[in-house]
Design an enzyme around this catalytic site. Structure first.
Site, PDB file in Angstrom:
ATOM      1  N   LYS A   1       5.541  -9.230  63.251  1.00  0.00           N
ATOM      2  CA  LYS A   1       5.800  -8.965  61.631  1.00  0.00           C
ATOM      3  C   LYS A   1       4.872  -8.341  60.836  1.00  0.00           C
ATOM      4  O   LYS A   1       3.721  -8.040  61.337  1.00  0.00           O
ATOM      5  CB  LYS A   1       5.733 -10.663  61.248  1.00  0.00           C
ATOM      6  CG  LYS A   1       4.272 -10.955  61.362  1.00  0.00           C
ATOM      7  CD  LYS A   1       4.159 -12.828  61.145  1.00  0.00           C
ATOM      8  CE  LYS A   1       4.477 -13.163  59.860  1.00  0.00           C
ATOM      9  NZ  LYS A   1       4.276 -14.393  59.673  1.00  0.00           N
TER      10      LYS A   1
ATOM     11  N   SER B   1       6.949 -17.342  56.839  1.00  0.00           N
ATOM     12  CA  SER B   1       6.998 -16.064  56.832  1.00  0.00           C
ATOM     13  C   SER B   1       7.345 -15.111  57.845  1.00  0.00           C
ATOM     14  O   SER B   1       7.461 -13.666  57.856  1.00  0.00           O
ATOM     15  CB  SER B   1       5.467 -15.461  56.321  1.00  0.00           C
ATOM     16  OG  SER B   1       4.703 -15.765  56.997  1.00  0.00           O
TER      17      SER B   1
ATOM     18  N   SER C   1       4.830 -21.188  58.766  1.00  0.00           N
ATOM     19  CA  SER C   1       5.413 -19.883  58.773  1.00  0.00           C
ATOM     20  C   SER C   1       6.025 -19.377  60.149  1.00  0.00           C
ATOM     21  O   SER C   1       6.923 -18.358  60.285  1.00  0.00           O
ATOM     22  CB  SER C   1       4.295 -18.666  58.329  1.00  0.00           C
ATOM     23  OG  SER C   1       4.162 -18.874  57.041  1.00  0.00           O
TER      24      SER C   1
END
Length: 479
Positions: A85, A160, A184
Site C-alpha cells: 500500500k 486504508s 485498515s
C-alpha cells in the site's frame, strides 16, 4: 477468479515457484497482465513492472544456481508476487501517501516490513491505492481514481488497505501485507470477502522500525495504534504471509491453521456493543446480524461455548479516539500553499488538531490508555470476543466524499464501529467472511483474541471458512 490453469491459492503459488513448476518471471508476467486487465478497479497507484521483472530474473537465476537437493533452502516466498500500500516505502518507487498536498519522493530504501518480505523472496509489483494519509475507511483521494470493490465495482473496497484488498479479491496478486491503525486491514477484508489479521501490538517486529527503545505510546501518550498484518483469500494464505512478516524461522502460524480441527472448547463472548454508540446511532443491518448469528452457530458446532456478553464502554471514547487519531496532523509539515490541496476531511481535522493544545492531546491519550486497560480486563474474561464485522454493505463510491467532514467521519464510524477499539487495546483481531450473499457481496465477523493469540484467531478463521465451504457444497448438491 483465478485464471484457468493457474494455482488457486497463495500457498499453491508459493509451492509451485519453489518447486520449479512455475518460474518467477512467469508468475510476475501473469499478475502484471491481470493488473492491466482490471485497471478499472483502481487498485494500483503505481505498477513497478520493470523492477518486478528484474527481481524475477534474479530469483530465477538463484533457482537455477541452486542444486535440486538444496532447493529447500530457497527463501520461503521465493518469486511470489505481492504489492504494498502506498503509505509504505518501497525502494525505487514514489511514496504518495495518497495526497496531492505532499511531495512524492522516490524511496531509496524499503521500509522494514517490506525489507523482511523481500528477504523472504516476495516480489512487489507496485503500490496500491490508499486514502490520504491512511485516515479513512475508504480508498478515495485527489491523485488517482478510487479503488473499487471487485464484488461490486460501484462500491468501496474499504480502507486504508483498500487497494491491496481489491487487488487480492480480484486475483491481481495472490496475497499482500496491509497496515491497520483503526481497522485498515479488517475493514477492507470484510468489504471484499477476505481474511484480514490485525496482529497485537509488537507481534510484527518491523512495526517498530529501527527504534532502539520502541514505545507502545505515541508522543502524546496515547496507545500506539498501527500494526502490520496479512490480507488473503484464506486463513492458510494469511498464516503463510504472517509467518513471513514476523521473520519466523519456520511456519508456526501455518502449522496452527493446518491443525485447526483440534481447536475446541473455547469460551467466546458475543457482543454488539460499540464504544461509538454514545456518539452515533449504530444500526446493525439484517445481513450483518445474520453473519454474526451464522458465525455463532458454526463455532458452536465446533464445540466452543458462545455466551452473550454485556460489555460497557467509556462514553468519552469517541471524542478521545478522534482527538488522538488525528493528533499527528498537528505535526504534518506542508509545502507553502499545499493546505488547499488536502482532502476536505484531512484539512478540517488538521485545523482542529492544530487548534488543540498538547495538553488536550495528552488528556485524550490518557483517556485511551484507561480505556485500553478497561477493555482488556473485560474481554480477558473470555478466550475470544465475537462482534459483527461491518454494519452494512460497503457504501458506494463517492458516498463519503459527498458529505462534509463531520458527516463523512460519522458514516465511517457507523459502518465500522467495532474495529478501532481493538487497536486501542493493543490486542489481535481477525476479520473473517461468513456469508456470500445472492447479490455477490460478502458479510463477515470480527474475532478479538488475547495477547499472543494470533495463531488461535487464524484457527478460528479456518474453522469458519471450512463450515462455509461445507454449506456451499451442500447447496450445490441440493441443486
Amino acid at each position: 477468479m483465478t485464471a484457468a490453469g493457474a494455482p488457486e491459492t497463495a500457498i499453491a503459488w508459493r509451492d509451485a515457484l519453489r518447486g520449479g513448476e512455475i518460474s518467477a518471471r512467469e508468475a510476475v508476467e501473469h499478475f502484471l497482465a491481470r493488473i492491466e486487465d482490471r485497471a478499472e478497479l483502481g487498485a494500483f497507484l503505481t505498477v513497478t513492472a520493470e523492477h518486478a521483472r528484474a527481481a524475477a530474473a534474479a530469483a530465477d537465476a538463484r533457482f537455477a544456481a541452486t542444486p535440486r537437493s538444496e532447493r529447500g533452502s530457497l527463501p520461503r516466498l521465493h518469486g511470489l508476487p505481492t504489492a504494498v500500500k502506498d503509505l509504505v516505502e518501497v525502494a525505487g518507487a514514489a511514496t504518495t501517501r495518497g495526497s496531492a498536498a505532499l511531495r512524492h519522493p522516490v524511496a531509496a530504501n524499503d521500509a522494514p516490513g517490506v525489507a523482511v518480505l523481500r528477504a523472504a523472496g516476495a516480489i512487489p509489483l507496485g503500490k496500491t491505492q490508499v486514502p490520504e494519509l491512511g485516515l479513512t475507511g475508504y480508498s478515495e483521494n485527489a491523485i488517482a481514481p478510487p479503488a473499487r470493490n471487485p464484488l461490486d465495482p460501484t462500491r468501496t473496497p474499504g480502507g486504508s488497505s483498500g487497494g491491496s484488498a481489491a487487488a487480492i479479491a480480484a486475483d491481481l496478486i495472490p496475497v499482500g501485507p496491509g497496515t491497520d491503525g483503526g481497522g485498515s486491514i479488517r475493514i477492507p477484508a470484510l468489504a471484499c470477502g477476505l481474511v484480514g489479521l490485525k496482529p497485537g501490538l509488537g507481534a510484527v517486529p518491523g512495526d517498530f522500525g529501527s527504534a532502539a527503545t520502541p514505545s507502545v505510546h505515541d508522543e502524546f501518550g496515547a496507545p500506539r495504534l498501527t500494526v502490520s498484518g496479512p490480507l488473503a483469500r484464506s486463513a492458510a494464505d494469511a498464516a503463510m504471509l504472517y509467518d513471513a512478516q514476523r521473520g519466523a524461522a519456520a511456519e508456526p502460524a501455518l502449522a496452527a491453521v493446518r491443525a485447526a480441527d483440534s481447536l475446541t472448547g473455547l469460551r467466546i463472548a458475543c457482543t454488539e456493543a460499540s464504544p461509538f454508540a454514545s456518539a452515533y446511532p449504530i444500526a446493525i443491518g439484517v445481513e450483518a446480524r445474520r453473519a454474526a448469528e451464522t458465525a455463532r452457530d458454526r463455532l458452536a458446532r465446533r464445540g466452543h461455548r458462545l455466551e452473550a456478553a454485556d460489555f460497557v464502554y467509556d462514553p468519552g471514547y469517541p471524542d478521545a479516539f478522534t482527538t488522538s487519531w488525528t493528533a499527528g496532523l498537528s505535526r504534518l509539515p506542508l509545502p507553502s500553499g499545499a493546505e488547499e490541496r488536502l482532502m476536505p476531511l484531512t484539512r478540517a481535522f488538521r485545523t482542529r488538531a492544530i487548534a488543540r493544545s498538547d495538553a488536550a492531546h495528552a488528556r485524550a491519550g490518557a483517556r485511551l490508555r484507561a480505556f485500553a486497560a478497561d477493555v482488556r480486563a473485560q474481554w480477558g474474561a473470555y478466550d475470544a470476543v465475537l462482534t459483527p464485522g461491518l454494519t452494512m454493505l460497503p457504501p458506494r463510491i463517492g458516498a463519503f466524499t459527498s458529505l462534509d467532514a463531520d458527516d463523512d467521519y460519522r458514516l465511517q464510524c457507523e459502518w465500522a464501529p467495532f474495529t478501532s477499539m481493538v487497536n486501542v487495546s493493543g490486542l489481535p483481531a481477525i476479520a473473517v467472511p461468513v456469508l456470500r450473499l445472492p447479490t455477490g457481496h460478502a458479510m463477515g465477523v470480527q474475532i478479538i483474541g488475547r495477547v499472543g493469540g494470533e495463531h488461535r484467531l487464524l484457527q478460528l478463521a479456518a474453522q469458519l471458512a471450512a463450515e462455509l465451504d461445507a454449506e456451499l457444497d451442500a447447496e450445490l448438491e441440493a441443486e
